[in-house]
Scaffold this motif. Structure first.
Motif, PDB file in Angstrom:
ATOM      1  N   LYS A   1      10.393 -11.447  11.017  1.00  0.00           N
ATOM      2  CA  LYS A   1       9.642 -10.218  10.799  1.00  0.00           C
ATOM      3  C   LYS A   1       9.586  -9.868   9.316  1.00  0.00           C
ATOM      4  CE  LYS A   1      10.271  -7.931  15.276  1.00  0.00           C
ATOM      5  NZ  LYS A   1       8.844  -7.588  15.464  1.00  0.00           N
ATOM      6  N   MET A   2      10.714 -10.003   8.613  1.00  0.00           N
ATOM      7  CA  MET A   2      10.764  -9.666   7.196  1.00  0.00           C
ATOM      8  C   MET A   2       9.863 -10.578   6.369  1.00  0.00           C
ATOM      9  SD  MET A   2      14.861  -8.961   6.961  1.00  0.00           S
ATOM     10  CE  MET A   2      14.902  -8.914   5.165  1.00  0.00           C
ATOM     11  N   LEU A   3       9.867 -11.862   6.665  1.00  0.00           N
ATOM     12  CA  LEU A   3       9.024 -12.805   5.928  1.00  0.00           C
ATOM     13  C   LEU A   3       7.541 -12.500   6.144  1.00  0.00           C
ATOM     14  CD1 LEU A   3      10.973 -16.131   6.560  1.00  0.00           C
ATOM     15  CD2 LEU A   3      10.699 -14.962   4.364  1.00  0.00           C
ATOM     16  N   ALA A   4       7.175 -12.181   7.377  1.00  0.00           N
ATOM     17  CA  ALA A   4       5.779 -11.853   7.659  1.00  0.00           C
ATOM     18  C   ALA A   4       5.363 -10.580   6.930  1.00  0.00           C
ATOM     19  CB  ALA A   4       5.578 -11.694   9.168  1.00  0.00           C
ATOM     20  N   ILE A   5       6.218  -9.576   6.969  1.00  0.00           N
ATOM     21  CA  ILE A   5       5.909  -8.315   6.294  1.00  0.00           C
ATOM     22  C   ILE A   5       5.738  -8.531   4.795  1.00  0.00           C
ATOM     23  CG2 ILE A   5       6.825  -6.036   5.690  1.00  0.00           C
ATOM     24  CD1 ILE A   5       8.254  -6.054   8.433  1.00  0.00           C
ATOM     25  N   SER A   6       6.606  -9.338   4.195  1.00  0.00           N
ATOM     26  CA  SER A   6       6.536  -9.563   2.749  1.00  0.00           C
ATOM     27  C   SER A   6       5.267 -10.321   2.364  1.00  0.00           C
ATOM     28  CB  SER A   6       7.780 -10.309   2.267  1.00  0.00           C
ATOM     29  OG  SER A   6       7.889 -11.583   2.857  1.00  0.00           O
ATOM     30  N   LEU A   7       4.847 -11.275   3.182  1.00  0.00           N
ATOM     31  CA  LEU A   7       3.604 -11.993   2.895  1.00  0.00           C
ATOM     32  C   LEU A   7       2.395 -11.074   3.032  1.00  0.00           C
ATOM     33  CD1 LEU A   7       2.105 -14.575   2.239  1.00  0.00           C
ATOM     34  CD2 LEU A   7       2.139 -15.171   4.670  1.00  0.00           C
ATOM     35  N   ILE A   8       2.405 -10.228   4.054  1.00  0.00           N
ATOM     36  CA  ILE A   8       1.326  -9.263   4.228  1.00  0.00           C
ATOM     37  C   ILE A   8       1.268  -8.310   3.032  1.00  0.00           C
ATOM     38  CG2 ILE A   8       0.553  -7.296   5.627  1.00  0.00           C
ATOM     39  CD1 ILE A   8       1.768  -8.847   8.063  1.00  0.00           C
ATOM     40  N   SER A   9       2.416  -7.901   2.521  1.00  0.00           N
ATOM     41  CA  SER A   9       2.467  -7.034   1.340  1.00  0.00           C
ATOM     42  C   SER A   9       1.808  -7.706   0.152  1.00  0.00           C
ATOM     43  CB  SER A   9       3.916  -6.692   1.003  1.00  0.00           C
ATOM     44  OG  SER A   9       4.529  -5.933   2.018  1.00  0.00           O
ATOM     45  N   ALA A  10       2.088  -8.989  -0.017  1.00  0.00           N
ATOM     46  CA  ALA A  10       1.495  -9.726  -1.131  1.00  0.00           C
ATOM     47  C   ALA A  10      -0.024  -9.827  -0.981  1.00  0.00           C
ATOM     48  CB  ALA A  10       2.113 -11.120  -1.220  1.00  0.00           C
ATOM     49  N   LEU A  11      -0.500 -10.044   0.236  1.00  0.00           N
ATOM     50  CA  LEU A  11      -1.946 -10.122   0.466  1.00  0.00           C
ATOM     51  C   LEU A  11      -2.618  -8.800   0.118  1.00  0.00           C
ATOM     52  CD1 LEU A  11      -2.022 -12.082   3.861  1.00  0.00           C
ATOM     53  CD2 LEU A  11      -2.542 -12.965   1.579  1.00  0.00           C
ATOM     54  N   GLN A  12      -1.993  -7.701   0.483  1.00  0.00           N
ATOM     55  CA  GLN A  12      -2.579  -6.396   0.173  1.00  0.00           C
ATOM     56  C   GLN A  12      -2.489  -6.098  -1.320  1.00  0.00           C
ATOM     57  OE1 GLN A  12      -2.923  -4.419   4.365  1.00  0.00           O
ATOM     58  NE2 GLN A  12      -2.326  -3.170   2.664  1.00  0.00           N
ATOM     59  N   ALA A  13      -1.377  -6.524  -1.942  1.00  0.00           N
ATOM     60  CA  ALA A  13      -1.243  -6.349  -3.390  1.00  0.00           C
ATOM     61  C   ALA A  13      -2.314  -7.158  -4.126  1.00  0.00           C
ATOM     62  CB  ALA A  13       0.148  -6.777  -3.851  1.00  0.00           C
ATOM     63  N   ALA A  14      -2.664  -8.324  -3.593  1.00  0.00           N
ATOM     64  CA  ALA A  14      -3.708  -9.149  -4.203  1.00  0.00           C
ATOM     65  C   ALA A  14      -5.055  -8.420  -4.179  1.00  0.00           C
ATOM     66  CB  ALA A  14      -3.818 -10.482  -3.476  1.00  0.00           C
ATOM     67  N   LEU A  15      -5.314  -7.682  -3.104  1.00  0.00           N
ATOM     68  CA  LEU A  15      -6.552  -6.904  -3.026  1.00  0.00           C
ATOM     69  C   LEU A  15      -6.564  -5.802  -4.085  1.00  0.00           C
ATOM     70  CD1 LEU A  15      -6.968  -6.583   0.850  1.00  0.00           C
ATOM     71  CD2 LEU A  15      -8.177  -8.120  -0.700  1.00  0.00           C
ATOM     72  N   ILE A  16      -5.415  -5.180  -4.324  1.00  0.00           N
ATOM     73  CA  ILE A  16      -5.324  -4.149  -5.362  1.00  0.00           C
ATOM     74  C   ILE A  16      -5.535  -4.765  -6.740  1.00  0.00           C
ATOM     75  CG2 ILE A  16      -3.786  -2.468  -6.456  1.00  0.00           C
ATOM     76  CD1 ILE A  16      -4.930  -1.610  -3.755  1.00  0.00           C
ATOM     77  N   ILE A  17      -5.007  -5.961  -6.949  1.00  0.00           N
ATOM     78  CA  ILE A  17      -5.248  -6.652  -8.218  1.00  0.00           C
ATOM     79  C   ILE A  17      -6.753  -6.892  -8.404  1.00  0.00           C
ATOM     80  CG2 ILE A  17      -4.956  -8.852  -9.435  1.00  0.00           C
ATOM     81  CD1 ILE A  17      -2.121  -8.967  -8.388  1.00  0.00           C
ATOM     82  N   GLY A  18      -7.428  -7.253  -7.316  1.00  0.00           N
ATOM     83  CA  GLY A  18      -8.876  -7.438  -7.384  1.00  0.00           C
ATOM     84  C   GLY A  18      -9.587  -6.157  -7.789  1.00  0.00           C
ATOM     85  N   ILE A  19      -9.169  -5.026  -7.199  1.00  0.00           N
ATOM     86  CA  ILE A  19      -9.759  -3.733  -7.564  1.00  0.00           C
ATOM     87  C   ILE A  19      -9.484  -3.421  -9.029  1.00  0.00           C
ATOM     88  CG2 ILE A  19      -9.640  -1.239  -7.165  1.00  0.00           C
ATOM     89  CD1 ILE A  19      -9.035  -1.851  -4.228  1.00  0.00           C
ATOM     90  N   ALA A  20      -8.256  -3.698  -9.482  1.00  0.00           N
ATOM     91  CA  ALA A  20      -7.886  -3.437 -10.875  1.00  0.00           C
ATOM     92  C   ALA A  20      -8.767  -4.231 -11.834  1.00  0.00           C
ATOM     93  CB  ALA A  20      -6.415  -3.787 -11.095  1.00  0.00           C
ATOM     94  N   ILE A  21      -9.017  -5.486 -11.518  1.00  0.00           N
ATOM     95  CA  ILE A  21      -9.864  -6.320 -12.372  1.00  0.00           C
ATOM     96  C   ILE A  21     -11.289  -5.771 -12.412  1.00  0.00           C
ATOM     97  CG2 ILE A  21     -10.902  -8.610 -12.607  1.00  0.00           C
ATOM     98  CD1 ILE A  21      -8.297  -9.763 -11.469  1.00  0.00           C
TER      99      ILE A  21
END
Length: 258
Positions: free
Chosen positions: A108-128
């Motif tokens: 569960k923890m590994l899945a949650i952390s990967l999902i967090s990274a995917l959402q953070a990547a979307l925020i990086i896209g917005i920032a760019i």
């Protein structure tokens, strides 16, 4: 066997995430508002952050903090799935199978952390899109690795709370009590130098502080008095402690009545 059990739970959680498109959108709204609205609202504070050595725009200063904000809330909210599993019977079925309880927690923890990274990547896209630049686009990859590592620690907190909470109200109460204060008690929005001394001292004991400084240094090339080695060390210790604590608490508490 433990690796296979962990992977099975990990993959199940990812498939559940794929079906929750509305949840993805909702979790993106708050950080998107922060980086777009707050970033431009406080654009006039540039001289303030320049006075402590940051030669860039406020948007560039706060973007790393919003990336970590996304990681915090995605990972710390992720434990709610454990509550649903307990309520609707999946957890009872898993506990009666030969699967290791620690594997359930870790998957569960590994899945949650990967999902967090995917959402953070979307925020990086917005920032760019809104004008944040990177000294080297390849730095996005190690930033994602740091977000995954950091999120693993916060997902541990979420699993601990979900394992011990006796109701959804208790879970959400504790999570909301922890999430925003830990974010605000960091240099995500303003430099540590501008905080009162007692708050700055407290912030230096917060793993969020070191993660924000590390990501900001990678995004802007500006260091703020904390070495990369120290930041990685603090994050690493935090993650190891939370994995151990989550595995122990989950194993001990998960079979108790919900």
């Amino acid at each position: 066997m433990i690796i296979y059990d962990t992977y099975t739970i990990f993959w199940r959680e990812l498939k559940r995430y794929r079906k929750s498109r509305s949840g993805v959108l909702i979790r993106l709204i708050q950080p998107a508002i922060w980086i777009i609205v707050i970033g431009h609202t406080f654009a006039g504070t540039r001289p303030l952050i320049q006075s402590v050595g940051f030669d860039g725009t406020y948007l560039e200063f706060m973007a790393p903090g919003v990336i970590i904000l996304t990681a915090i809330f995605t990972s710390i909210f992720g434990g709610v799935n454990t509550l649903w599993d307990r309520r609707y019977g999946f957890m009872n079925k898993a506990l009666t199978s030969p699967i290791s309880r620690s594997s359930i927690a870790l998957g569960k923890m590994l899945a949650i952390s990967l999902i967090s990274a995917l959402q953070a990547a979307l925020i990086i896209g917005i920032a760019i899109i809104i004008g944040v630049t990177f000294p080297n686009p390849l730095v996005i990859l190690p930033i994602m690795a740091i977000v995954i590592l950091f999120s693993l620690g916060f997902s541990g907190i979420s699993v601990v709370v979900a394992s011990t909470a006796k109701s959804q109200e208790t879970f959400w109460g504790i999570i909301n009590f922890l999430g925003m204060p830990l974010f605000m008690l960091s240099p995500a929005l303003f430099p540590l130098e501008l905080l009162p001394e007692w708050l700055a001292t407290a912030a230096k004991m917060n793993p969020v502080t070191y993660t924000v400084l590390l990501v900001r240094g990678m995004m802007t090339g500006v260091t703020e008095g904390v070495s990369t080695a120290l930041s990685l060390g603090v994050i690493g210790v935090f993650v190891v402690l939370m994995i151990g604590l989550a595995s122990y608490v989950f194993t001990r508490e998960i079979n108790k009545p919900f």
